[in-house]
Design an enzyme around this catalytic site. Structure first.
Site, PDB file in Angstrom:
ATOM      1  N   CYS A   2       0.850  -1.195   0.000  1.00  0.00           N
ATOM      2  CA  CYS A   2       0.000   0.000   0.000  1.00  0.00           C
ATOM      3  C   CYS A   2       0.887   1.246   0.000  1.00  0.00           C
ATOM      4  O   CYS A   2       2.064   1.178   0.296  1.00  0.00           O
ATOM      5  CB  CYS A   2      -0.854   0.032   1.246  1.00  0.00           C
ATOM      6  SG  CYS A   2      -1.726  -1.508   1.528  1.00  0.00           S
ATOM      7  N   ARG A  30       3.040   1.939  -6.875  1.00  0.00           N
ATOM      8  CA  ARG A  30       3.039   0.748  -6.027  1.00  0.00           C
ATOM      9  C   ARG A  30       1.816  -0.139  -6.284  1.00  0.00           C
ATOM     10  O   ARG A  30       1.776  -1.275  -5.815  1.00  0.00           O
ATOM     11  CB  ARG A  30       3.085   1.152  -4.552  1.00  0.00           C
ATOM     12  CG  ARG A  30       4.363   1.890  -4.189  1.00  0.00           C
ATOM     13  CD  ARG A  30       4.236   2.563  -2.838  1.00  0.00           C
ATOM     14  NE  ARG A  30       4.290   1.630  -1.734  1.00  0.00           N
ATOM     15  CZ  ARG A  30       5.391   1.175  -1.172  1.00  0.00           C
ATOM     16  NH1 ARG A  30       6.552   1.583  -1.626  1.00  0.00           N
ATOM     17  NH2 ARG A  30       5.352   0.338  -0.166  1.00  0.00           N
ATOM     18  N   TRP A  77      -3.813  -1.772  -1.532  1.00  0.00           N
ATOM     19  CA  TRP A  77      -3.695  -2.942  -2.423  1.00  0.00           C
ATOM     20  C   TRP A  77      -4.289  -4.099  -1.627  1.00  0.00           C
ATOM     21  O   TRP A  77      -3.710  -4.529  -0.627  1.00  0.00           O
ATOM     22  CB  TRP A  77      -2.218  -3.152  -2.741  1.00  0.00           C
ATOM     23  CG  TRP A  77      -1.851  -4.444  -3.387  1.00  0.00           C
ATOM     24  CD1 TRP A  77      -1.542  -5.626  -2.773  1.00  0.00           C
ATOM     25  CD2 TRP A  77      -1.725  -4.699  -4.786  1.00  0.00           C
ATOM     26  NE1 TRP A  77      -1.233  -6.573  -3.694  1.00  0.00           N
ATOM     27  CE2 TRP A  77      -1.330  -6.045  -4.939  1.00  0.00           C
ATOM     28  CE3 TRP A  77      -1.902  -3.923  -5.932  1.00  0.00           C
ATOM     29  CZ2 TRP A  77      -1.115  -6.620  -6.174  1.00  0.00           C
ATOM     30  CZ3 TRP A  77      -1.677  -4.515  -7.165  1.00  0.00           C
ATOM     31  CH2 TRP A  77      -1.292  -5.844  -7.290  1.00  0.00           C
ATOM     32  N   ASN A 103       0.069  -0.641   6.350  1.00  0.00           N
ATOM     33  CA  ASN A 103       0.559  -1.491   5.283  1.00  0.00           C
ATOM     34  C   ASN A 103       1.170  -2.707   5.954  1.00  0.00           C
ATOM     35  O   ASN A 103       1.917  -2.574   6.912  1.00  0.00           O
ATOM     36  CB  ASN A 103       1.627  -0.728   4.468  1.00  0.00           C
ATOM     37  CG  ASN A 103       2.135  -1.521   3.273  1.00  0.00           C
ATOM     38  OD1 ASN A 103       1.570  -2.539   2.920  1.00  0.00           O
ATOM     39  ND2 ASN A 103       3.197  -1.021   2.659  1.00  0.00           N
ATOM     40  N   GLY A 104       0.806  -3.905   5.480  1.00  0.00           N
ATOM     41  CA  GLY A 104       1.347  -5.121   6.095  1.00  0.00           C
ATOM     42  C   GLY A 104       0.237  -6.104   6.401  1.00  0.00           C
ATOM     43  O   GLY A 104      -0.901  -5.951   5.950  1.00  0.00           O
ATOM     44  N   GLU A 468       7.922 -18.159 -24.120  1.00  0.00           N
ATOM     45  CA  GLU A 468       8.000 -16.986 -23.235  1.00  0.00           C
ATOM     46  C   GLU A 468       9.323 -16.236 -23.460  1.00  0.00           C
ATOM     47  O   GLU A 468       9.357 -15.011 -23.459  1.00  0.00           O
ATOM     48  CB  GLU A 468       7.865 -17.439 -21.771  1.00  0.00           C
ATOM     49  CG  GLU A 468       8.005 -16.352 -20.735  1.00  0.00           C
ATOM     50  CD  GLU A 468       7.010 -15.204 -20.884  1.00  0.00           C
ATOM     51  OE1 GLU A 468       6.064 -15.305 -21.660  1.00  0.00           O
ATOM     52  OE2 GLU A 468       7.224 -14.167 -20.216  1.00  0.00           O
ATOM     53  N   LYS A 472       9.551 -12.417 -24.592  1.00  0.00           N
ATOM     54  CA  LYS A 472      10.234 -11.420 -23.742  1.00  0.00           C
ATOM     55  C   LYS A 472      11.257 -10.629 -24.535  1.00  0.00           C
ATOM     56  O   LYS A 472      11.348  -9.416 -24.426  1.00  0.00           O
ATOM     57  CB  LYS A 472      10.924 -12.183 -22.624  1.00  0.00           C
ATOM     58  CG  LYS A 472      10.893 -11.881 -21.230  1.00  0.00           C
ATOM     59  CD  LYS A 472       9.948 -11.263 -20.363  1.00  0.00           C
ATOM     60  CE  LYS A 472       8.559 -11.101 -20.600  1.00  0.00           C
ATOM     61  NZ  LYS A 472       7.416 -11.283 -20.170  1.00  0.00           N
ATOM     62  N   GLU A 475       9.505  -8.300 -26.827  1.00  0.00           N
ATOM     63  CA  GLU A 475       8.848  -7.199 -26.109  1.00  0.00           C
ATOM     64  C   GLU A 475       9.803  -6.073 -25.744  1.00  0.00           C
ATOM     65  O   GLU A 475       9.485  -4.910 -25.901  1.00  0.00           O
ATOM     66  CB  GLU A 475       8.226  -7.723 -24.800  1.00  0.00           C
ATOM     67  CG  GLU A 475       6.947  -8.466 -24.954  1.00  0.00           C
ATOM     68  CD  GLU A 475       6.412  -8.939 -23.598  1.00  0.00           C
ATOM     69  OE1 GLU A 475       5.231  -8.745 -23.343  1.00  0.00           O
ATOM     70  OE2 GLU A 475       7.183  -9.505 -22.791  1.00  0.00           O
ATOM     71  N   HIS A 491      10.625 -28.746 -40.132  1.00  0.00           N
ATOM     72  CA  HIS A 491       9.495 -28.696 -41.064  1.00  0.00           C
ATOM     73  C   HIS A 491       9.256 -27.280 -41.588  1.00  0.00           C
ATOM     74  O   HIS A 491       8.125 -26.897 -41.845  1.00  0.00           O
ATOM     75  CB  HIS A 491       8.230 -29.235 -40.393  1.00  0.00           C
ATOM     76  CG  HIS A 491       8.345 -30.678 -40.011  1.00  0.00           C
ATOM     77  ND1 HIS A 491       8.225 -31.694 -40.928  1.00  0.00           N
ATOM     78  CD2 HIS A 491       8.631 -31.264 -38.820  1.00  0.00           C
ATOM     79  CE1 HIS A 491       8.400 -32.853 -40.310  1.00  0.00           C
ATOM     80  NE2 HIS A 491       8.665 -32.627 -39.025  1.00  0.00           N
ATOM     81  N   LYS A 584       0.788  -2.053 -19.639  1.00  0.00           N
ATOM     82  CA  LYS A 584       0.784  -3.058 -18.569  1.00  0.00           C
ATOM     83  C   LYS A 584      -0.505  -3.880 -18.607  1.00  0.00           C
ATOM     84  O   LYS A 584      -0.494  -5.079 -18.416  1.00  0.00           O
ATOM     85  CB  LYS A 584       0.931  -2.354 -17.213  1.00  0.00           C
ATOM     86  CG  LYS A 584       1.128  -3.289 -16.042  1.00  0.00           C
ATOM     87  CD  LYS A 584       2.521  -3.870 -16.008  1.00  0.00           C
ATOM     88  CE  LYS A 584       2.594  -5.128 -15.176  1.00  0.00           C
ATOM     89  NZ  LYS A 584       3.753  -5.938 -15.519  1.00  0.00           N
TER      90      LYS A 584
END
Lengths: 589, 353
Positions: A2, A30, A77, A103-104, A468, A472, A475, A491, A584
C-alpha cells in the site's frame, strides 16, 4: 504494497489536502485499488475514502475541499477483504476518535478481533487493520495516555506493519510504528512527512530519516520523536540528505524495475504459494470442478498464455482433456456446461480474457480464474477466484508475475493429480540459485542484441518457456525471435538458418537426447547454438548448465530467459521497463 | 558520510606499466581513472573522501573534482590493510568504500547510496554480472536475499563500491561475509569496468565514448581540410592539421596535435599534449599525456604511457593475442610511461615494455 502518507504542517499556503493527493499520486506506482484520506480539524476527524483510482476518488468525494493541519493518505492494495469503500483505509475506532492507516499483515488479527468484539467493539470492515484503532481505543479506556495506548496496541499485534495513527484530542501529532514494511520521515520547514517511500514527498524535502524495524514514535509539525525498543533515538544520527530523483529512489539501487522485480521473484513465489494454501478451500473447489469436467479450457493472453500452456501440458500428461486457447481466439471454441475454464491474467483486467470468459459463461461453463489483483474484473466473473500474490509489478513485461503464475499452477496441478506438493517450497531457492548466473545471461543477451533474428527451441515443458523467452526478447529488446517445438523446426523454420543465425535451446533436462539431435541439425547449417540447460548438457556452442531438482528445473530456466531479454534490451539502449507500443494492462481489442 | 577510496594497489595485471605509474592516475578521456569514482561519490551526496595511496600516486594525482579530500599513505599491506589505514580517518559509524580503479557513471554510486538510504540495512553491496576474466576482487552469490562471498557457482562479482560500517577485521572479504546477515545488495546493469589489464583500458574508452555526441571546443584549431566524424570530443587548444581524419569515436585531449593525413578511429583516446606525426593511423588505443608518436606509424589495441616516444614507422600487431577480459582476440602493445620505441619497430601482439 500500500501507499502511506502522513503530513503535518502549520501555516502553509498550499492546502494540505492538495499536497496529500500529490504525495499519493507519486505512490501510485506501487499499485492500489482504493483510496482514503483523513484529516483533523477542531478536534474532529474527517474521513473520505472509496474504491477506485486516485483521480476519480478525489473528484467524487471532493477531497480537495478537506481542511486541517494534519492529514493521512492511503492507497490500498487489497489482501484481506475485497477492495470496497468500507475496506479502504483509514479505519477508525467505535467513536471515530482514532484513525489508522496500515501497510502489512497482522497475523493474530482474528484472535484480537474476537477479543475486542467480546469487549463491545463494533467492526465496520473485513480488514486486519481495523483492530488497531479499536486496540488504541481499548487501552485509552483503561486509562492510558495516547502514546502509551498506541505503543500497547502495536505491542499486541503480531505480523508486519507500517502504521500511522491520528487521535482527535491531539490535533498536531501523527503516531507511527514500523516492522518489515517501509516507512520514511521527511523533514521540511514547519512541515513533516511520513511515508512508505521517499518519492512521495521529495518535491518538498530531501532531508529524510529512514525508520528501521522496531521504531515507534510520532511527528508534529516541528518535532520528530523516535524510540527503538524503548530507547530514544538521536534524530541527528539518523537524518540524511538525499540527492537523486524520485524515480531512482524506488528502484532500491537497481537500474530498472524489471531487474528489481526479477530479483523479487523468490518472494513473489513464496507469497503466492503460502497465500493459495491459506485459501485451500478454493484450491479444493477448483480441483472438484476440474475433476468433474469434460474438458479443461485454459485461456489467457501473452505471458499468461505461456503459463497456461505449461499447465495444460502437465494436465494432458495426466490424461486430462486440457485445451489451451489464446483468449482473443475464443470464438473458435464452443464450450458447454460440462467444460471448466481456467482464465489466467496478471492484471485481471485483460479485455481478451474477459470477452472469452463471458462467452464461455453464456455457454454454461464454470470459470476458475488466476489473477494477481484481488477482485479484479476477471475474478468477479469467476466461480472460483485464485490469486497469485506477486505484489505490484511496475515493469511492463511480466517477470515475477509469470514465475508466480507458473508456481501457482504447479501447486494446483499437484492437488489435481493428488501428489505431494511439499517440494514446491524449494522453488524460492532454485530461482535464487539461477539468479547467480547473471553474468552468463548477460553474455548471451548482449550477443543476441547484435543479431536481427533468433529461434528459441524446446520440447515438452521447455516449449512454453521457449515461447515466453521469444516473447520477452521481442517485447523489450525489439529483437525478432520465434519459438518452435524443436521437432517442428525441420518442417520449415530451418530454411532460415544460415551461418551465425542464433538458435537458443531451452532444455529442462527431460528430453535432452531428442534436443541434442536438433542441436546437430542446427550446427550442420552453421547456426550459432546456445543452450539454457538444467542437469543435462546439450553440447551447444555456448551453454549455461544449471543443476537442480529435476521436478522444478523450469524454475531455474525462467529467470535466465528473463535476464537474457533484459540485458539484450539494455545493450540495445532501450528502456526495458517501458517497451514501445505495450501497456501493462491490455484493455482494448 | 565520508568515502574511503582505494588507490594504492599494485596493479600487477598492468605490469610493467604500473611500476612507473599508479593505474588510478592513468588518464582516459582527459580524466584520471580515480576521478570517475570521485565524481560519482560526489554526486551521491558524499562531500569528503579519504584517498588511500602511496608516494607514487600522491605525486601523479590530479583531482579536478569538487570534493574535499585527505590523502593517507598505506602502511598496512594488502587491500584489508588499506581499508584499515583509511578507516582511522573516519569518525562516522558507516562509510562508503570505493575502489579507485572502477569506471562507472555517477548513477552507479547514486544507486548505492539510494539503496542504503531507502533500506534499513547496515551494509549495501553493489554487484555486477561478469563472465569473462572473473579475476575481480571477489565473487558473490545471492542466498536468501543476502550476499555470500564465494569462489564458484556464480557469475556475480563485487562491483567495487559498498556502504559498510566501521569494524575490526583482519581480512576484508571475511568482514564482508560477517556483514551479510544485515546487508542488502543491488545488481548494477549499466556501464562498469574494473581496470586491471591493458584491455580494460581499451574497453573503457569504448564504454565511455559509446554514447557520446561530437563536441568540439571553440578553442580547438581544426584545419578546413580535416574531416571530423561522429562521436568525437576535441578539447581546448587541440590542433588537427590539414587532411587529418578523426573518424571516431575518439577523444582528442587538450593541446594535442594530430599531424596531417593521420587517421584516428574506433574508440581511441589521445590525451593532453600528445603529438602525433603525419600519416599515422591509431585505432582502439590509449595514448597517454605528452606522448610523441612518430610519422607513418600504425597503433592498434595498444596502450601508450605518458611521456613516451614512439619512433616513426612503428607498427603494432594485435592479432592473435590472448587478452584476459575481452571478447576480441586482439591486444597490441603496452608501453610504459617514459619508454622509447626505436624507429621502424614492428611489435606485438601482447608486447609489453
Amino acid at each position: 504494497m500500500c501507499g502511506i502518507i502522513g503530513i503535518i504542517a502549520k501555516d502553509k499556503k498550499e492546502a494540505l489536502a492538495s499536497i496529500t493527493v500529490q504525495c499519493l499520486e507519486r505512490l501510485e506506482y506501487r499499485g492500489y485499488d482504493s483510496v482514503g484520506i483523513a484529516s483533523i480539524k477542531n478536534n474532529q476527524i474527517e474521513i473520505r475514502k472509496a474504491k477506485g483510482k486516485l483521480e476519480e476518488v478525489v473528484k467524487k468525494l471532493n477531497i480537495l475541499s478537506m481542511s486541517g493541519d494534519t492529514f493521512l493518505g492511503h492507497t490500498r492494495w487489497a489482501t484481506h477483504g475485497e477492495p470496497t469503500d468500507y475496506n479502504a483505509h483509514p479505519h477508525t475506532d467505535c467513536t471515530n476518535s482514532i484513525a489508522v492507516i496500515h501497510n502489512g499483515t497482522i497475523r493474530n488479527f482474528n484472535e484480537l478481533k474476537e477479543e475486542l468484539i467480546s469487549l463491545g467493539h463494533t467492526f465496520k470492515s473485513e480488514t486486519d487493520t481495523e483492530i488497531i484503532p479499536h486496540l488504541i481505543e481499548e487501552f485509552k479506556k483503561r486509562g492510558m495516555k495516547n502514546f502509551e495506548a498506541f505503543q500497547s496496541a502495536v505491542k499486541a499485534i503480531q505480523g508486519t506493519y507500517a502504521i500511522l495513527a491520528i487521535i482527535k484530542d491531539e490535533e498536531n501529532k501523527i503516531y507511527f510504528a514500523k516492522k518489515d514494511n517501509p516507512l520514511v520521515i521527511g523533514i521540511a520547514d514547519k512541515m513533516n512527512f511520513i511515508s512508505s517511500d521517499i518519492p512521495s514527498f521529495l518535491p518538498y524535502t530531501n532531508k529524510i530519516i529512514i525508520l528501521i524495524d522496531g521504531d515507534i514514535g510520532y511527528i508534529t509539525n516541528k518535532e520528530v520523536y523516535i524510540e527503538n525498543f524503548g530507547k530514544p533515538v538521536k534524530i541527528e544520527d539518523r537524518t540524511k540528505i538525499i540527492t537523486w530523483d524520485a524515480s531512482a529512489a524506488s528502484k532500491e539501487g537497481f537500474e530498472h524495475y524489471m531487474l528489481k522485480e526479477i530479483h523479487e521473484s523468490p518472494i513473489a513465489v513464496e507469497d503466492t504459494i503460502s497465500g493459495m494454501i491459506a485459501e485451500i478451500d478454493k484450491i479444493k473447489e477448483s480441483v472438484k470442478l476440474i475433476n468433474s469436467a469434460r474438458r479443461i479450457i485454459v485461456t489467457a493472453a501473452g505471458t499468461s498464455y505461456h503459463a497456461g500452456l505449461l499447465f495444460s501440458i502437465l494436465l494432458q500428461r495426466e490424461g486430462y482433456n486440457a485445451l489451451p486457447i489464446i483468449a482473443s481466439e475464443y470464438y473458435n471454441l464452443k464450450t458447454t456446461e460440462e467444460d471448466v475454464i481456467l482464465a489466467i491474467s496478471q492484471s485481471g483486467e485483460t479485455l481478451d480474457v474477459i470477452q472469452a470468459i463471458k462467452k464461455f459463461k453464456q455457454n454454461g461453463s464454470s470459470i476458475i480464474s488466476l489473477t494477481n489483483i484481488i477482485e479484479s474484473a476477471i475474478a468477479r466473473e469467476s466461480d472460483v477466484k485464485l490469486y497469485t500474490r506477486a505484489g505490484p509489478e511496475i515493469g511492463v513485461a511480466a517477470t515475477k508475475t509469470f514465475t508466480s503464475q507458473v508456481a501457482a499452477l504447479m501447486l494446483l496441478y499437484n492437488f489435481i493429480s493428488q501428489k505431494d506438493y511439499s517440494y514446491l517450497s524449494k522453488i524460492k531457492e532454485i530461482i535464487r540459485y539461477a539468479l547467480n548466473y547473471q553474468g552468463e545471461a548477460r553474455l548471451i543477451g548482449e550477443e543476441l542484441s547484435t543479431k536481427n533474428n533468433a529461434y528459441y527451441l524446446g520440447r515438452g515443458l521447455s516449449l512454453p518457456l521457449a515461447m515466453e523467452a521469444a516473447l520477452k526478447i521481442k517485447e523489450i529488446a525489439y529483437l525478432h525471435a520465434e519459438a518452435y517445438p524443436a521437432g517442428e523446426s525441420k518442417h520449415g523454420p530451418i530454411a532460415l538458418v544460415e551461418k551465425g543465425f542464433p538458435v537458443i535451446f531451452i532444455n529442462d533436462g527431460e528430453l535432452t537426447e531428442d534436443l541434442q539431435n536438433n542441436v546437430q541439425e542446427m550446427k550442420a547449417r552453421k547456426a550459432i547454438t546456445y543452450g539454457i540447460s538444467v542437469n543435462k548438457k546439450l553440447n551447444t556452442d555456448k551453454e549455461l548448465l544449471l543443476t537442480t531438482d529435476e521436478k522444478l528445473s523450469i524454475f531455474a530456466i525462467i529467470p535466465i530467459i528473463q535476464l537474457i531479454a533484459y540485458y539484450a534490451s539494455v545493450k540495445r539502449g532501450n528502456d526495458p521497463d517501458k517497451p514501445r507500443n505495450l501497456a501493462k494492462t491490455v484493455t482494448v481489442e | 558520510m565520508k568515502a574511503l577510496v582505494l588507490a594504492a594497489g599494485k596493479g600487477e595485471g598492468l605490469y610493467p606499466y604500473t611500476k612507473n605509474q599508479q593505474k588510478e592516475t592513468i588518464s582516459i578521456l582527459g580524466k584520471q581513472i580515480i576521478s570517475y569514482a570521485l565524481e560519482g561519490i560526489k554526486k551521491a551526496g558524499v562531500n569528503e573522501a579519504i584517498i588511500v595511496t602511496n608516494d607514487q600516486t600522491k605525486k601523479d594525482l590530479e583531482i579536478n573534482v569538487d570534493i574535499s579530500y585527505e590523502i593517507v599513505n598505506q602502511k598496512t599491506p594488502e587491500i584489508s590493510g588499506a581499508v584499515k589505514d583509511g578507516m582511522e580517518k573516519i569518525d562516522d559509524e558507516t562509510f562508503l568504500l570505493a575502489f579507485g580503479d572502477i569506471i562507472a557513471p555517477p548513477e552507479f554510486y547514486m544507486s548505492l547510496m539510494n539503496s542504503y538510504v531507502t533500506g534499513s540495512s547496515k551494509a549495501v553491496f553493489s554487484l555486477v554480472p561478469v563472465y569473462e576474466g572473473m579475476q575481480t576482487y571477489g565473487l558473490a552469490k545471492i542466498i536468501d536475499n543476502k550476499i555470500e562471498i564465494t569462489k564458484e557457482n556464480t557469475t556475480l562479482a563485487l562491483a567495487g563500491a559498498y556502504i559498510i560500517p566501521k569494524g575490526d577485521f583482519t581480512d576484508l572479504l571475511e568482514y564482508f561475509k560477517s556483514l551479510s546477515n544485515s546487508s542488502r545488495y543491488f545488481i548494477w546493469s549499466g556501464k562498469w569496468i574494473d581496470i586491471g589489464y591493458p584491455e580494460d583500458l581499451i574497453n573503457a574508452i569504448e564504454l565511455l565514448l559509446s554514447d557520446k555526441k561530437t563536441i568540439i571546443s571553440e578553442n580547438a584549431e581544426i584545419s578546413k581540410t580535416a574531416i571530423i566524424g561522429k562521436g568525437i570530443i576535441i578539447d581546448d587548444k587541440a590542433i588537427v592539421d590539414d587532411y587529418a581524419v578523426i573518424k571516431g569515436p575518439a577523444y582528442i585531449g587538450k593541446e594535442a596535435y594530430i599531424g596531417s593525413y593521420s587517421l584516428i578511429r574506433d574508440y581511441t583516446s589521445i590525451e593532453a599534449n600528445v603529438k602525433i606525426g603525419a600519416y599515422t593511423e591509431i585505432t582502439h588505443s590509449l595514448i597517454g599525456e605528452k606522448a610523441e608518436i612518430g610519422s607513418k606509424s600504425y597503433l592498434t589495441f595498444s596502450v601508450v604511457g605518458k611521456n613516451t616516444k614512439i619512433g616513426a614507422s612503428t607498427i603494432t600487431v594485435s592479432y592473435p593475442a590472448n587478452p584476459v577480459r575481452s571478447k576480441e582476440n586482439k591486444l597490441g602493445a603496452l608501453i610504459s610511461p617514459g619508454e622509447e620505441i626505436p624507429h621502424g619497430s614492428i611489435i606485438g601482439p601482447n608486447f609489453k615494455k
